[in-house]
Design a protein around this motif. Structure first.
Motif, mmCIF file in Angstrom:
data_model
loop_
_atom_site.group_PDB
_atom_site.id
_atom_site.type_symbol
_atom_site.label_atom_id
_atom_site.label_comp_id
_atom_site.label_asym_id
_atom_site.label_seq_id
_atom_site.Cartn_x
_atom_site.Cartn_y
_atom_site.Cartn_z
ATOM 1 N N THR A 1 0.813 -1.214 0.000
ATOM 2 C CA THR A 1 0.000 0.000 0.000
ATOM 3 C C THR A 1 0.849 1.269 0.000
ATOM 4 O OG1 THR A 1 -0.156 0.091 2.418
ATOM 5 C CG2 THR A 1 -1.849 -1.185 1.234
ATOM 6 N N ALA A 2 2.160 1.131 0.247
ATOM 7 C CA ALA A 2 3.042 2.303 0.269
ATOM 8 C C ALA A 2 3.448 2.664 -1.162
ATOM 9 C CB ALA A 2 4.281 2.013 1.096
ATOM 10 N N PRO A 3 3.679 3.957 -1.423
ATOM 11 C CA PRO A 3 4.152 4.323 -2.757
ATOM 12 C C PRO A 3 5.546 3.751 -2.992
ATOM 13 C CG PRO A 3 4.206 6.219 -1.293
ATOM 14 C CD PRO A 3 3.547 5.102 -0.541
ATOM 15 N N GLY A 4 5.894 3.518 -4.257
ATOM 16 C CA GLY A 4 7.247 3.071 -4.596
ATOM 17 C C GLY A 4 8.271 4.103 -4.159
ATOM 18 N N VAL A 5 9.530 3.676 -4.060
ATOM 19 C CA VAL A 5 10.555 4.584 -3.552
ATOM 20 C C VAL A 5 10.743 5.813 -4.430
ATOM 21 C CG1 VAL A 5 11.818 2.899 -2.172
ATOM 22 C CG2 VAL A 5 12.435 3.222 -4.570
ATOM 23 N N TRP A 6 10.554 5.683 -5.734
ATOM 24 C CA TRP A 6 10.723 6.859 -6.605
ATOM 25 C C TRP A 6 9.602 7.869 -6.380
ATOM 26 C CZ3 TRP A 6 15.265 7.702 -8.346
ATOM 27 C CH2 TRP A 6 16.113 6.640 -8.605
ATOM 28 N N THR A 7 8.381 7.408 -6.290
ATOM 29 C CA THR A 7 7.255 8.305 -6.004
ATOM 30 C C THR A 7 7.443 8.945 -4.634
ATOM 31 O OG1 THR A 7 5.784 6.976 -7.360
ATOM 32 C CG2 THR A 7 4.741 8.424 -5.739
ATOM 33 N N TRP A 8 7.855 8.135 -3.664
ATOM 34 C CA TRP A 8 8.067 8.649 -2.314
ATOM 35 C C TRP A 8 9.185 9.697 -2.300
ATOM 36 C CZ3 TRP A 8 12.318 8.814 0.767
ATOM 37 C CH2 TRP A 8 12.097 9.284 2.064
ATOM 38 N N LEU A 9 10.318 9.428 -2.990
ATOM 39 C CA LEU A 9 11.432 10.380 -3.015
ATOM 40 C C LEU A 9 11.010 11.696 -3.662
ATOM 41 C CD1 LEU A 9 14.436 10.827 -2.363
ATOM 42 C CD2 LEU A 9 14.935 10.024 -4.690
ATOM 43 N N GLN A 10 10.238 11.618 -4.740
ATOM 44 C CA GLN A 10 9.748 12.848 -5.372
ATOM 45 C C GLN A 10 8.903 13.666 -4.404
ATOM 46 O OE1 GLN A 10 8.800 12.113 -9.907
ATOM 47 N NE2 GLN A 10 8.185 10.338 -8.682
ATOM 48 N N ALA A 11 8.045 12.987 -3.653
ATOM 49 C CA ALA A 11 7.200 13.684 -2.676
ATOM 50 C C ALA A 11 8.045 14.285 -1.560
ATOM 51 C CB ALA A 11 6.149 12.731 -2.113
ATOM 52 N N TRP A 12 9.044 13.537 -1.080
ATOM 53 C CA TRP A 12 9.919 14.076 -0.028
ATOM 54 C C TRP A 12 10.635 15.325 -0.528
ATOM 55 C CZ3 TRP A 12 15.144 15.055 0.525
ATOM 56 C CH2 TRP A 12 15.552 15.395 1.817
#
Length: 104
Positions: free
Chosen positions: A8-19
């Motif tokens: 259910t967590a976003p992939g690391v690339w999507t997460w890094l972009q959001a961070w």
């Protein structure tokens, strides 16, 4: 976040972009950022600036993982930067380690 896969967590690339987007405040992005480059042995290096973020003073335990000639990771925090080097197929794992450190 626990150190295991969460569908259910976003992939690391999507997460890094959001961070990254949450750090951009009109000033931070002019002095700080994220750099991802290739190494010639082969592999990757990543530097994520932590200055002027909530992470700049957060303790981090250096990690060294050696599995094989092309499967390895070195991570550390120095001079207000998360720095990692890794094998050619370990970039996603490094970003996962960074996310686990932040959210853990």
């Amino acid at each position: 976040m626990r150190d295991e896969y969460d569908e259910t967590a976003p992939g690391v690339w999507t997460w890094l972009q959001a961070w990254y987007a949450t750090q951009c405040n009109g000033d931070w992005e002019h002095e700080f950022g994220i750099r991802i480059e290739t190494l010639d042995n082969p592999g990757w290096t990543i530097v994520i600036d932590l200055g002027d973020t909530a992470l700049e003073d957060k303790p981090y335990e250096r990690q060294e993982i050696h599995r094989s000639e092309h499967d390895w990771i070195f991570t550390r925090v120095e001079s207000r930067q998360f720095t990692a080097s890794c094998g050619p197929l370990n970039l996603g794992e490094v970003l996962h380690l960074f996310r686990c450190w932040i959210t853990g």
